[in-house]
Design a protein around this motif. Structure first.
Motif, PDB file in Angstrom:
ATOM      1  N   VAL A 160       0.820  -1.222   0.000  1.00 32.82           N
ATOM      2  CA  VAL A 160       0.000   0.000   0.000  1.00 32.82           C
ATOM      3  C   VAL A 160       0.849   1.264   0.000  1.00 32.82           C
ATOM      4  CG1 VAL A 160      -1.914  -1.149   1.167  1.00 32.82           C
ATOM      5  CG2 VAL A 160      -0.158   0.014   2.530  1.00 32.82           C
ATOM      6  N   HIS A 161       2.153   1.112   0.023  1.00 29.79           N
ATOM      7  CA  HIS A 161       3.028   2.279   0.173  1.00 29.79           C
ATOM      8  C   HIS A 161       3.432   2.860  -1.178  1.00 29.79           C
ATOM      9  CE1 HIS A 161       3.052   1.375   4.381  1.00 29.79           C
ATOM     10  NE2 HIS A 161       3.465   0.138   4.133  1.00 29.79           N
ATOM     11  N   ASP A 162       3.835   4.110  -1.119  1.00 33.22           N
ATOM     12  CA  ASP A 162       4.212   4.845  -2.321  1.00 33.22           C
ATOM     13  C   ASP A 162       5.736   4.910  -2.429  1.00 33.22           C
ATOM     14  OD1 ASP A 162       1.423   5.448  -2.712  1.00 33.22           O
ATOM     15  OD2 ASP A 162       1.653   6.958  -1.130  1.00 33.22           O
ATOM     16  N   VAL A 163       6.226   4.691  -3.630  1.00 32.22           N
ATOM     17  CA  VAL A 163       7.677   4.650  -3.869  1.00 32.22           C
ATOM     18  C   VAL A 163       8.059   5.783  -4.812  1.00 32.22           C
ATOM     19  CG1 VAL A 163       9.568   3.302  -4.861  1.00 32.22           C
ATOM     20  CG2 VAL A 163       7.833   2.168  -3.445  1.00 32.22           C
ATOM     21  N   PHE A 164       9.092   6.482  -4.436  1.00 29.28           N
ATOM     22  CA  PHE A 164       9.620   7.610  -5.209  1.00 29.28           C
ATOM     23  C   PHE A 164      11.079   7.304  -5.532  1.00 29.28           C
ATOM     24  CE2 PHE A 164      11.615  12.006  -4.892  1.00 29.28           C
ATOM     25  CZ  PHE A 164      11.176  12.444  -6.117  1.00 29.28           C
ATOM     26  N   ILE A 165      11.422   7.243  -6.809  1.00 24.63           N
ATOM     27  CA  ILE A 165      12.792   6.943  -7.247  1.00 24.63           C
ATOM     28  C   ILE A 165      13.294   8.124  -8.072  1.00 24.63           C
ATOM     29  CG2 ILE A 165      14.283   5.351  -8.536  1.00 24.63           C
ATOM     30  CD1 ILE A 165      12.152   3.186  -8.088  1.00 24.63           C
ATOM     31  N   HIS A 166      14.492   8.587  -7.758  1.00 27.11           N
ATOM     32  CA  HIS A 166      15.063   9.702  -8.514  1.00 27.11           C
ATOM     33  C   HIS A 166      16.570   9.522  -8.662  1.00 27.11           C
ATOM     34  CE1 HIS A 166      17.056  11.752  -5.126  1.00 27.11           C
ATOM     35  NE2 HIS A 166      16.016  11.381  -4.393  1.00 27.11           N
ATOM     36  N   PRO A 167      17.140  10.109  -9.709  1.00 29.48           N
ATOM     37  CA  PRO A 167      18.595  10.058  -9.889  1.00 29.48           C
ATOM     38  C   PRO A 167      19.276  11.105  -9.033  1.00 29.48           C
ATOM     39  CG  PRO A 167      17.630  11.296 -11.675  1.00 29.48           C
ATOM     40  CD  PRO A 167      16.483  10.820 -10.818  1.00 29.48           C
ATOM     41  N   ASN A 168      20.582  10.989  -8.898  1.00 24.63           N
ATOM     42  CA  ASN A 168      21.404  11.995  -8.222  1.00 24.63           C
ATOM     43  C   ASN A 168      22.479  12.469  -9.193  1.00 24.63           C
ATOM     44  OD1 ASN A 168      20.151  11.695  -5.567  1.00 24.63           O
ATOM     45  ND2 ASN A 168      21.128   9.693  -5.548  1.00 24.63           N
ATOM     46  N   THR A 169      22.347  13.711  -9.625  1.00 23.18           N
ATOM     47  CA  THR A 169      23.296  14.290 -10.579  1.00 23.18           C
ATOM     48  C   THR A 169      24.032  15.492  -9.995  1.00 23.18           C
ATOM     49  OG1 THR A 169      21.685  15.854 -11.486  1.00 23.18           O
ATOM     50  CG2 THR A 169      21.749  13.643 -12.471  1.00 23.18           C
ATOM     51  N   GLY A 170      23.531  16.011  -8.895  1.00 19.51           N
ATOM     52  CA  GLY A 170      23.980  17.301  -8.378  1.00 19.51           C
ATOM     53  C   GLY A 170      22.978  18.392  -8.701  1.00 19.51           C
ATOM     54  N   CYS A 171      22.156  18.161  -9.716  1.00 17.55           N
ATOM     55  CA  CYS A 171      21.084  19.093 -10.093  1.00 17.55           C
ATOM     56  C   CYS A 171      19.826  18.681  -9.336  1.00 17.55           C
ATOM     57  CB  CYS A 171      20.867  19.060 -11.596  1.00 17.55           C
ATOM     58  SG  CYS A 171      22.333  19.477 -12.559  1.00 17.55           S
ATOM     59  N   SER A 172      19.763  19.021  -8.059  1.00 19.42           N
ATOM     60  CA  SER A 172      18.738  18.461  -7.167  1.00 19.42           C
ATOM     61  C   SER A 172      17.315  18.770  -7.597  1.00 19.42           C
ATOM     62  CB  SER A 172      18.962  18.971  -5.745  1.00 19.42           C
ATOM     63  OG  SER A 172      20.175  18.485  -5.234  1.00 19.42           O
ATOM     64  N   SER A 173      17.100  19.970  -8.098  1.00 19.22           N
ATOM     65  CA  SER A 173      15.737  20.333  -8.505  1.00 19.22           C
ATOM     66  C   SER A 173      15.259  19.434  -9.642  1.00 19.22           C
ATOM     67  CB  SER A 173      15.689  21.801  -8.923  1.00 19.22           C
ATOM     68  OG  SER A 173      14.369  22.170  -9.281  1.00 19.22           O
ATOM     69  N   ASN A 174      16.094  19.267 -10.658  1.00 21.52           N
ATOM     70  CA  ASN A 174      15.728  18.375 -11.761  1.00 21.52           C
ATOM     71  C   ASN A 174      15.600  16.932 -11.286  1.00 21.52           C
ATOM     72  OD1 ASN A 174      15.769  20.532 -13.472  1.00 21.52           O
ATOM     73  ND2 ASN A 174      17.509  19.867 -14.687  1.00 21.52           N
ATOM     74  N   ASP A 175      16.502  16.515 -10.405  1.00 22.55           N
ATOM     75  CA  ASP A 175      16.463  15.137  -9.906  1.00 22.55           C
ATOM     76  C   ASP A 175      15.115  14.815  -9.267  1.00 22.55           C
ATOM     77  OD1 ASP A 175      19.093  14.782 -10.682  1.00 22.55           O
ATOM     78  OD2 ASP A 175      19.927  15.114  -8.690  1.00 22.55           O
ATOM     79  N   HIS A 176      14.580  15.773  -8.498  1.00 14.76           N
ATOM     80  CA  HIS A 176      13.369  15.521  -7.726  1.00 14.76           C
ATOM     81  C   HIS A 176      12.077  15.935  -8.434  1.00 14.76           C
ATOM     82  CE1 HIS A 176      16.403  15.284  -4.524  1.00 14.76           C
ATOM     83  NE2 HIS A 176      15.517  14.641  -3.816  1.00 14.76           N
ATOM     84  N   THR A 177      12.168  16.756  -9.465  1.00 14.09           N
ATOM     85  CA  THR A 177      10.933  17.266 -10.085  1.00 14.09           C
ATOM     86  C   THR A 177      10.800  16.978 -11.577  1.00 14.09           C
ATOM     87  OG1 THR A 177      11.900  19.444 -10.582  1.00 14.09           O
ATOM     88  CG2 THR A 177      10.867  19.157  -8.410  1.00 14.09           C
ATOM     89  N   LYS A 178      11.881  16.548 -12.231  1.00 15.80           N
ATOM     90  CA  LYS A 178      11.814  16.281 -13.677  1.00 15.80           C
ATOM     91  C   LYS A 178      12.173  14.848 -14.038  1.00 15.80           C
ATOM     92  CE  LYS A 178      13.353  19.231 -16.660  1.00 15.80           C
ATOM     93  NZ  LYS A 178      14.235  20.170 -17.401  1.00 15.80           N
ATOM     94  N   TRP A 179      13.155  14.274 -13.342  1.00 20.70           N
ATOM     95  CA  TRP A 179      13.705  12.985 -13.751  1.00 20.70           C
ATOM     96  C   TRP A 179      13.321  11.850 -12.803  1.00 20.70           C
ATOM     97  CZ3 TRP A 179      18.957  15.919 -14.041  1.00 20.70           C
ATOM     98  CH2 TRP A 179      18.963  16.741 -15.177  1.00 20.70           C
ATOM     99  N   TYR A 180      12.275  12.037 -12.049  1.00 27.10           N
ATOM    100  CA  TYR A 180      11.849  11.081 -11.030  1.00 27.10           C
ATOM    101  C   TYR A 180      10.809  10.101 -11.591  1.00 27.10           C
ATOM    102  CZ  TYR A 180       7.553  13.752 -11.065  1.00 27.10           C
ATOM    103  OH  TYR A 180       6.394  14.358 -11.475  1.00 27.10           O
ATOM    104  N   THR A 181      10.457   9.121 -10.787  1.00 24.75           N
ATOM    105  CA  THR A 181       9.300   8.277 -11.079  1.00 24.75           C
ATOM    106  C   THR A 181       8.620   7.918  -9.765  1.00 24.75           C
ATOM    107  OG1 THR A 181       8.531   6.258 -12.181  1.00 24.75           O
ATOM    108  CG2 THR A 181      10.619   6.113 -11.022  1.00 24.75           C
ATOM    109  N   PHE A 182       7.296   7.888  -9.781  1.00 22.12           N
ATOM    110  CA  PHE A 182       6.496   7.472  -8.638  1.00 22.12           C
ATOM    111  C   PHE A 182       5.813   6.149  -8.962  1.00 22.12           C
ATOM    112  CE2 PHE A 182       6.397  11.737  -6.615  1.00 22.12           C
ATOM    113  CZ  PHE A 182       6.421  11.360  -5.282  1.00 22.12           C
ATOM    114  N   SER A 183       5.697   5.292  -7.947  1.00 22.70           N
ATOM    115  CA  SER A 183       4.829   4.126  -8.023  1.00 22.70           C
ATOM    116  C   SER A 183       3.854   4.246  -6.863  1.00 22.70           C
ATOM    117  CB  SER A 183       5.636   2.830  -7.912  1.00 22.70           C
ATOM    118  OG  SER A 183       4.768   1.703  -7.991  1.00 22.70           O
ATOM    119  N   GLY A 184       2.564   4.283  -7.175  1.00 23.35           N
ATOM    120  CA  GLY A 184       1.563   4.575  -6.160  1.00 23.35           C
ATOM    121  C   GLY A 184       1.138   6.023  -6.276  1.00 23.35           C
TER     122      GLY A 184
END
Length: 208
Positions: A160-184
């Protein structure tokens, strides 16, 4: 006889002069190209050093296609629901056991791309919203080569939990808001707290 000798001398002289100028015609452009290239290579390198650009530091590089150094897998859960919290912690324990992460806690900060670092567990479980996250969560640090097996496992076992996966490039804003994926469910991310925004950026240990 005298005229023939004089004539021969001038013919030899002319031939030598012709050869000399032909050689100059061939050699001088080559030498010129070499000198010009050497000058501009030195000039460009000195210009980069004198302009304040730290070569290879990433500070003046674009975040558009930044290199991915690692990934984070986050599990988000409802901190005010005891059953939800308990099952989220059971999922965490299962991941740690599956990938042999017992006592392998991360010694890096949450915002550090940490290229080459081994897979590890962020020891802190945020039981309240923290950083850019608007609900409780915990995370794992994942090297690129282990992303497929770890993400496959967590997606199949998340329940029932939600999973958030994101890359780490140093560009934190893009990592968390553009290049991420959610499951749930897709939770909002507060990107205003993210301080690192150039390729390879490594914030302080407590920052994202």
């Amino acid at each position: 006889w005298y005229q023939r000798r004089v004539r021969g001398f001038f013919l030899d002289l002319c031939q030598n002069l012709v050869c000399y100028f032909e050689m100059k015609t061939l050699i001088l452009p080559v030498l010129l190209v070499i000198c010009v290239e050497a000058h501009y290579h030195i000039h460009d390198w000195n210009s980069m050093k004198n302009s304040g650009i730290a070569v290879g530091s990433g500070k003046n590089e674009s975040c558009e296609y930044a290199e991915v150094y690692s990934y984070h897998i986050h599990v988000l859960f409802w901190q005010n629901n005891p059953n939800h919290t308990a099952s989220a912690m059971a999922l965490r324990d299962g991941f740690i056991e599956k990938f042999d992460l017992v006592n392998k806690n991360c010694t890096i900060g949450p915002g550090d791309p940490a290229p080459g670092h081994a897979m590890c567990v962020f020891n802190r479980v945020n039981l309240h919203p923290a950083g850019p996250f608007t609900t409780a969560q915990y995370a794992f640090f994942i090297p690129p080569k282990q992303l497929q097996e770890t993400s496959s496992w967590i997606l199949q076992h998340r329940g029932v939990h939600d999973v958030f996966i994101h890359p780490n490039t140093g560009c934190s804003s893009n990592d968390h808001t553009k290049w991420y994926t959610f499951s749930g469910a897709k939770w909002p991310i507060d990107a205003s707290i993210l301080r690192c925004n150039y390729p390879g950026c490594r914030p302080s240990r407590s920052e994202y």
